[in-house]
Every structure is written in structure tokens, then in C-alpha cells.
Write a protein that holds these residues in place. Structure first.
Motif, PDB file in Angstrom:
ATOM      1  N   GLU A  11      10.984  10.123  19.621  1.00  0.00           N
ATOM      2  CA  GLU A  11      10.474   9.926  18.265  1.00  0.00           C
ATOM      3  C   GLU A  11       9.527  11.050  17.856  1.00  0.00           C
ATOM      4  N   ASP A  12       8.808  11.619  18.835  1.00  0.00           N
ATOM      5  CA  ASP A  12       7.911  12.742  18.533  1.00  0.00           C
ATOM      6  C   ASP A  12       8.679  14.005  18.166  1.00  0.00           C
ATOM      7  N   LEU A  13       9.948  14.082  18.622  1.00  0.00           N
ATOM      8  CA  LEU A  13      10.689  15.340  18.541  1.00  0.00           C
ATOM      9  C   LEU A  13      11.762  15.347  17.455  1.00  0.00           C
ATOM     10  N   VAL A  14      12.547  14.288  17.380  1.00  0.00           N
ATOM     11  CA  VAL A  14      13.725  14.275  16.500  1.00  0.00           C
ATOM     12  C   VAL A  14      13.302  14.429  15.036  1.00  0.00           C
ATOM     13  N   GLY A  15      14.024  15.318  14.339  1.00  0.00           N
ATOM     14  CA  GLY A  15      13.765  15.554  12.927  1.00  0.00           C
ATOM     15  C   GLY A  15      12.790  16.674  12.654  1.00  0.00           C
ATOM     16  N   ARG A  16      12.205  17.249  13.689  1.00  0.00           N
ATOM     17  CA  ARG A  16      11.227  18.320  13.486  1.00  0.00           C
ATOM     18  C   ARG A  16      11.865  19.683  13.747  1.00  0.00           C
ATOM     19  N   TYR A  17      11.418  20.672  13.007  1.00  0.00           N
ATOM     20  CA  TYR A  17      11.801  22.059  13.255  1.00  0.00           C
ATOM     21  C   TYR A  17      11.273  22.430  14.629  1.00  0.00           C
ATOM     22  N   VAL A  18      12.128  23.018  15.462  1.00  0.00           N
ATOM     23  CA  VAL A  18      11.773  23.196  16.859  1.00  0.00           C
ATOM     24  C   VAL A  18      10.483  23.983  17.040  1.00  0.00           C
ATOM     25  N   PHE A  19      10.193  24.929  16.149  1.00  0.00           N
ATOM     26  CA  PHE A  19       8.975  25.728  16.315  1.00  0.00           C
ATOM     27  C   PHE A  19       7.736  25.020  15.767  1.00  0.00           C
TER      28      PHE A  19
ATOM     29  N   PRO B 134      22.165  23.934  13.115  1.00  0.00           N
ATOM     30  CA  PRO B 134      22.132  25.396  12.946  1.00  0.00           C
ATOM     31  C   PRO B 134      20.868  25.925  12.280  1.00  0.00           C
ATOM     32  N   ALA B 135      20.066  25.024  11.659  1.00  0.00           N
ATOM     33  CA  ALA B 135      18.781  25.431  11.088  1.00  0.00           C
ATOM     34  C   ALA B 135      17.645  25.210  12.085  1.00  0.00           C
ATOM     35  N   PHE B 136      17.985  24.819  13.330  1.00  0.00           N
ATOM     36  CA  PHE B 136      17.043  24.661  14.434  1.00  0.00           C
ATOM     37  C   PHE B 136      16.113  23.449  14.262  1.00  0.00           C
ATOM     38  N   VAL B 137      16.636  22.407  13.618  1.00  0.00           N
ATOM     39  CA  VAL B 137      15.944  21.123  13.552  1.00  0.00           C
ATOM     40  C   VAL B 137      16.426  20.275  14.731  1.00  0.00           C
ATOM     41  N   ILE B 138      15.505  19.610  15.398  1.00  0.00           N
ATOM     42  CA  ILE B 138      15.844  18.828  16.594  1.00  0.00           C
ATOM     43  C   ILE B 138      16.606  17.565  16.190  1.00  0.00           C
ATOM     44  N   LEU B 139      17.791  17.397  16.766  1.00  0.00           N
ATOM     45  CA  LEU B 139      18.606  16.209  16.531  1.00  0.00           C
ATOM     46  C   LEU B 139      18.511  15.211  17.669  1.00  0.00           C
ATOM     47  N   ASP B 140      18.256  15.704  18.881  1.00  0.00           N
ATOM     48  CA  ASP B 140      18.160  14.791  20.023  1.00  0.00           C
ATOM     49  C   ASP B 140      17.466  15.513  21.166  1.00  0.00           C
ATOM     50  N   ALA B 141      16.889  14.723  22.071  1.00  0.00           N
ATOM     51  CA  ALA B 141      16.227  15.250  23.263  1.00  0.00           C
ATOM     52  C   ALA B 141      16.507  14.291  24.406  1.00  0.00           C
ATOM     53  N   ASN B 142      16.989  14.813  25.532  1.00  0.00           N
ATOM     54  CA  ASN B 142      17.312  13.903  26.630  1.00  0.00           C
ATOM     55  C   ASN B 142      16.045  13.536  27.419  1.00  0.00           C
ATOM     56  N   PRO B 143      16.110  12.480  28.245  1.00  0.00           N
ATOM     57  CA  PRO B 143      14.922  12.034  28.981  1.00  0.00           C
ATOM     58  C   PRO B 143      14.288  13.129  29.835  1.00  0.00           C
ATOM     59  N   ALA B 144      15.107  13.996  30.441  1.00  0.00           N
ATOM     60  CA  ALA B 144      14.540  15.073  31.262  1.00  0.00           C
ATOM     61  C   ALA B 144      13.674  15.989  30.419  1.00  0.00           C
ATOM     62  N   TYR B 145      14.100  16.245  29.198  1.00  0.00           N
ATOM     63  CA  TYR B 145      13.292  17.089  28.308  1.00  0.00           C
ATOM     64  C   TYR B 145      12.006  16.373  27.906  1.00  0.00           C
ATOM     65  N   GLN B 146      12.139  15.073  27.564  1.00  0.00           N
ATOM     66  CA  GLN B 146      10.956  14.316  27.163  1.00  0.00           C
ATOM     67  C   GLN B 146       9.926  14.288  28.291  1.00  0.00           C
ATOM     68  N   GLN B 147      10.396  14.070  29.505  1.00  0.00           N
ATOM     69  CA  GLN B 147       9.487  14.026  30.647  1.00  0.00           C
ATOM     70  C   GLN B 147       8.855  15.387  30.894  1.00  0.00           C
ATOM     71  N   LEU B 148       9.657  16.451  30.744  1.00  0.00           N
ATOM     72  CA  LEU B 148       9.165  17.789  31.035  1.00  0.00           C
ATOM     73  C   LEU B 148       8.038  18.188  30.094  1.00  0.00           C
TER      74      LEU B 148
ATOM     75  N   GLU C  82      22.080  11.679  28.788  1.00  0.00           N
ATOM     76  CA  GLU C  82      20.875  10.955  29.179  1.00  0.00           C
ATOM     77  C   GLU C  82      20.544  11.159  30.654  1.00  0.00           C
ATOM     78  N   ALA C  83      21.570  11.283  31.500  1.00  0.00           N
ATOM     79  CA  ALA C  83      21.340  11.377  32.943  1.00  0.00           C
ATOM     80  C   ALA C  83      21.136  12.801  33.433  1.00  0.00           C
ATOM     81  N   SER C  84      21.406  13.790  32.599  1.00  0.00           N
ATOM     82  CA  SER C  84      21.315  15.179  33.047  1.00  0.00           C
ATOM     83  C   SER C  84      19.905  15.522  33.502  1.00  0.00           C
ATOM     84  N   PRO C  85      19.772  16.150  34.668  1.00  0.00           N
ATOM     85  CA  PRO C  85      18.443  16.563  35.125  1.00  0.00           C
ATOM     86  C   PRO C  85      17.912  17.791  34.404  1.00  0.00           C
ATOM     87  N   SER C  86      18.764  18.462  33.629  1.00  0.00           N
ATOM     88  CA  SER C  86      18.341  19.643  32.878  1.00  0.00           C
ATOM     89  C   SER C  86      17.688  19.214  31.571  1.00  0.00           C
ATOM     90  N   ALA C  87      16.513  19.730  31.304  1.00  0.00           N
ATOM     91  CA  ALA C  87      15.798  19.412  30.066  1.00  0.00           C
ATOM     92  C   ALA C  87      16.535  20.036  28.891  1.00  0.00           C
TER      93      ALA C  87
END
Length: 400
Positions: free
Chosen positions: A44-52, A24-38, A13-18
Motif C-alpha cells: 500500500e505504501d508503494l503501489v500507485g507512486r512514481y518510483v522516484f 512505462p511511465a515508471f509508476v509502481i503497479l505491484d511489489a512482491n513480498p521480497a521487495y516489501q521486506q527488503l 509472490e514467492a520469488s526471493p528476488s525483490a
């Protein structure tokens, strides 16, 4: 993901890296705050969706490059860097106005206890200032150099991908050729023999080892192993020539030393054959004796019915073609008792990088003393477990 004394969730959660965590099927399981901000999206918009699906690309080449990078991570179980990608992000204070943003994706695997990829970490390093034309605070020459480096990096990744595919094809062809040239041993009238060949794992360092078990006209039989310097198709081709030449020579000459003499002369005319090692033995069941000669190869091991192990190292000479001038090779003979076990092998069974070979021979002797009562099939499997997967290995076990 928590471990003793370390809260890995808090670190994530604290990592500055997005950072995204994908399955392994490239479905989003989690996104840290730096990524959400970036990227301007919530978890909620990201988790569970195929990354592409979460980030559709206008540039098909960028999409293909990122997909290829993620596939390489799963297939090779190693970190991979994709070429930079563009995502247009809506400006927070200007609805309907999108700004160009550019990132360099870095993808890395997380392996489970079985060595399989269980998660993929997808991290973004923003490079918008390097890409956006006309940025006042970026030196133009430096920006051009950076863009050229990114372009070269992308080209190199594509070249490496093609090389990996070509190497995989060569490995498959070489292993098929190896299998065709290393048939099962001929049945022996008095004794039982079994063979094993294990190719190196995840490397082209295969197809230089061979074995041969042959009945001879007088009731004796010949057992040999050898190891060609090199790997891949070239080594497989040389191996096939030398194996056939030695198998023919032992049928017509008088003893192992003479057979290796003939093979030494032949090897000097075959490109890639010099410095090959080989050991040839002839077993005489009627006289209960083994005659042998070695061309720079690890010594055969003879275990008596009580479990005492000795190495047949009384007739060792340099590898094929290693001496400036050809000279006759030595030969030695030893007796054996009924129920003894003869083992020939290649160096992949006993050699480890940075270690004296004597330690590997001691490991082999200990394993033989412990398991010598097993039948040859089981014993061969136990012995194969001594070797490392970094080199191919051939083993022949004969119950005398």
C-alpha cells in the motif's frame, strides 16, 4: 497474468528476488513480498507512486543513472543494468535509526503483442556487504575488485548510451542523404515504373542500396539497381558516387555491359566501392527486348502476362573490382511481350541468413506469379513484404 497450468501471481509472490512492476511511465503497479521486506515498506505504501517519489535519492548521479536505465529499457525494448544505488532503511527494532543499504538494479521490459513496452520489471540485487566499508566478513581486496567492476559497468553503460545516440544521429543523416540521392524515377513514354526503398529497422545497416530509372536519347530507357558493401554515411557516399557514374555511363556507351565495364574501372579508384554488386538493363520498347548485364547481383525477374516467371541470369560476372584484372563483361538480350513485368531488386528482398538464395528466388517467383496482374504500385508493396527488416531493400517494378 495467469496462464494454463501456471499461477504466475503465486510465482511473483514467492520469488526471493525483490521485484517491482512498473508501467512505462515508471509508476509502481505491484511489489512482491521480497521487495516489501527488503525496503521495509508495504504494498500500500508503494503501489500507485512514481518510483522516484517512493525512493527519493540523495545522490543526484545515482538518480540520473537509474532514470537513464529505465528510459533505455523503454526505448530499446531490452534489459538494462543500472549502477548500484543506496537507500537508507529504518531498522525494524530501532525507531529513528537508519542503516545504509546498497542494491544493483536490473530492469527488463515486458512487450505486448504489438512489440511495445507494456510493463517494466525492476529487480534489486542487494550488494550492501560489498559496499559497506569495514564489514568483517568480506575480504577487502575482493570488495575493492567488485566495486571497481560496478564502476566500470556504469562507465560502459554511459559510453554505450553515447554510442547509441551517435549512431542514431548518423542513421538519420545517412537516410536523409539516401533520400536526396534516390529521387523518383523519370516518367516513361511507353511504360509504367515504380520504385521502393525500405531502410533496415533498428540498425545502421542502411544506405548501401540504390536504384535508377533513366530515359535514353534513342527512345530506350535504362533500369539499374546496386548494393554497396558497408553501411551508414560511408556507404551512402560511395553509393551516390557509383549511382551517378553508372547513370552517366549508360547514356554514352553502347549497352549495359560497357556501362558496367566503365563502372568497374571507376570503382577501383573509389575507397569502399570494391565488391559492390549491380545490374544494368536497357529496355527497347520498339523492338520489345531487354538487354542486360550483371556484376554479381541477384538476377532481374521477368514475368509474362500469363504469370510465367524467368530470371535473367544469362550475363552474370563477379562484383565490381573483384577480379584481379579488368576484363570485358558479358551481355545478353531477351524478348518480352506487352503486359510483361520487369522487377529489379537488391539482396535484402531474397536473402536470409543461413538459407540458400535459391529459396529466396523461389519465394519471389511465387509472389510474382500470384500478384503479377496488380498495378506496379500495389505489386511493389506486395514484393517488399518478402524481405526481412534486417537489411535495407530496393525494388524497381516496370510494367512493359
Amino acid at each position: 497474468m495467469a496462464g494454463p497450468g501456471i499461477d504466475y501471481r503465486a510465482i511473483f509472490e514467492a520469488s526471493p528476488s525483490a521485484t517491482l512492476v512498473l508501467d512505462p511511465a515508471f509508476v509502481i503497479l505491484d511489489a512482491n513480498p521480497a521487495y516489501q521486506q527488503l525496503v521495509g515498506r508495504t504494498r500500500e505504501d508503494l503501489v500507485g507512486r512514481y518510483v522516484f517519489d517512493a525512493f527519493p535519492q540523495d545522490d543526484a548521479s545515482e538518480l540520473a543513472d537509474l532514470q537513464a536505465s529505465l528510459r533505455r529499457v523503454v526505448e530499446n525494448r531490452a534489459q538494462d543494468v543500472a549502477g548500484f544505488v543506496r537507500h537508507d532503511i529504518e531498522e525494524p527494532d530501532r525507531q529513528g535509526v537508519f542503516a545504509e543499504r546498497y542494491w544493483s538494479p536490473v530492469n527488463a521490459p515486458v512487450l505486448d503483442s504489438g512489440g511495445r513496452v507494456s510493463l517494466v520489471v525492476h529487480r534489486l540485487e542487494e550488494i550492501t556487504d560489498l559496499v559497506r566499508a569495514g564489514a568483517p566478513d568480506v575480504d577487502h581486496r575482493h570488495r575493492r575488485m567488485q566495486l571497481e567492476l560496478y564502476a566500470r559497468s556504469r562507465e560502459l553503460q554511459q559510453v554505450n548510451e553515447r554510442l547509441r545516440e551517435a549512431n542514431a544521429r548518423e542513421r538519420a543523416v545517412a537516410l536523409a542523404l539516401q533520400e536526396a540521392m534516390l529521387p523518383a524515377p523519370q516518367p516513361l513514354a511507353h511504360h509504367e515504373a515504380t520504385v521502393r526503398y525500405r531502410p533496415a529497422v533498428n540498425t545502421l545497416n542502411v544506405c548501401g542500396d540504390w536504384y535508377d530509372v533513366t530515359r535514353l536519347p534513342g527512345g530506350e530507357y535504362a533500369v539499374a539497381v546496386g548494393d554497396v558493401v558497408g553501411h551508414g554515411l560511408a556507404a551512402a557516399g560511395v553509393m551516390g558516387q557509383l549511382r551517378s557514374a553508372l547513370s552517366a555511363a549508360i547514356r554514352v556507351v553502347d549497352g549495359p555491359a560497357a556501362a558496367l565495364d566503365a563502372l568497374d574501372l571507376y570503382a577501383r579508384s573509389v575507397e569502399g566501392a570494391l565488391s559492390t554488386t549491380a545490374v544494368q538493363t536497357v529496355v527497347d520498347p520498339d523492338r520489345r527486348r531487354i538487354t542486360y548485364s550483371s556484376a554479381g547481383h541477384p538476377p532481374p525477374a521477368l514475368t509474362d502476362p500469363g504469370g510465367e516467371v524467368r530470371f535473367l541470369d544469362g550475363a552474370t560476372d563477379p562484383p565490381l573490382g573483384a577480379a584481379p584484372d579488368h576484363s570485358p563483361r558479358p551481355q545478353a538480350t531477351t524478348a518480352y511481350r506487352d503486359g510483361s513485368t520487369l522487377v529489379l531488386y537488391t539482396d535484402g528482398l531474397v536473402e536470409r541468413r543461413g538459407e540458400d538464395i535459391d529459396r529466396g528466388l523461389r519465394r519471389l517467383a511465387d509472389r510474382l506469379a500470384k500478384y503479377h496482374v496488380l498495378d506496379p504500385e500495389e505489386l511493389a508493396d506486395r514484393l517488399l513484404g518478402l524481405g526481412l527488416a534486417a537489411d535495407d531493400t530496393a525494388v524497381v517494378v516496370v510494367r512493359l
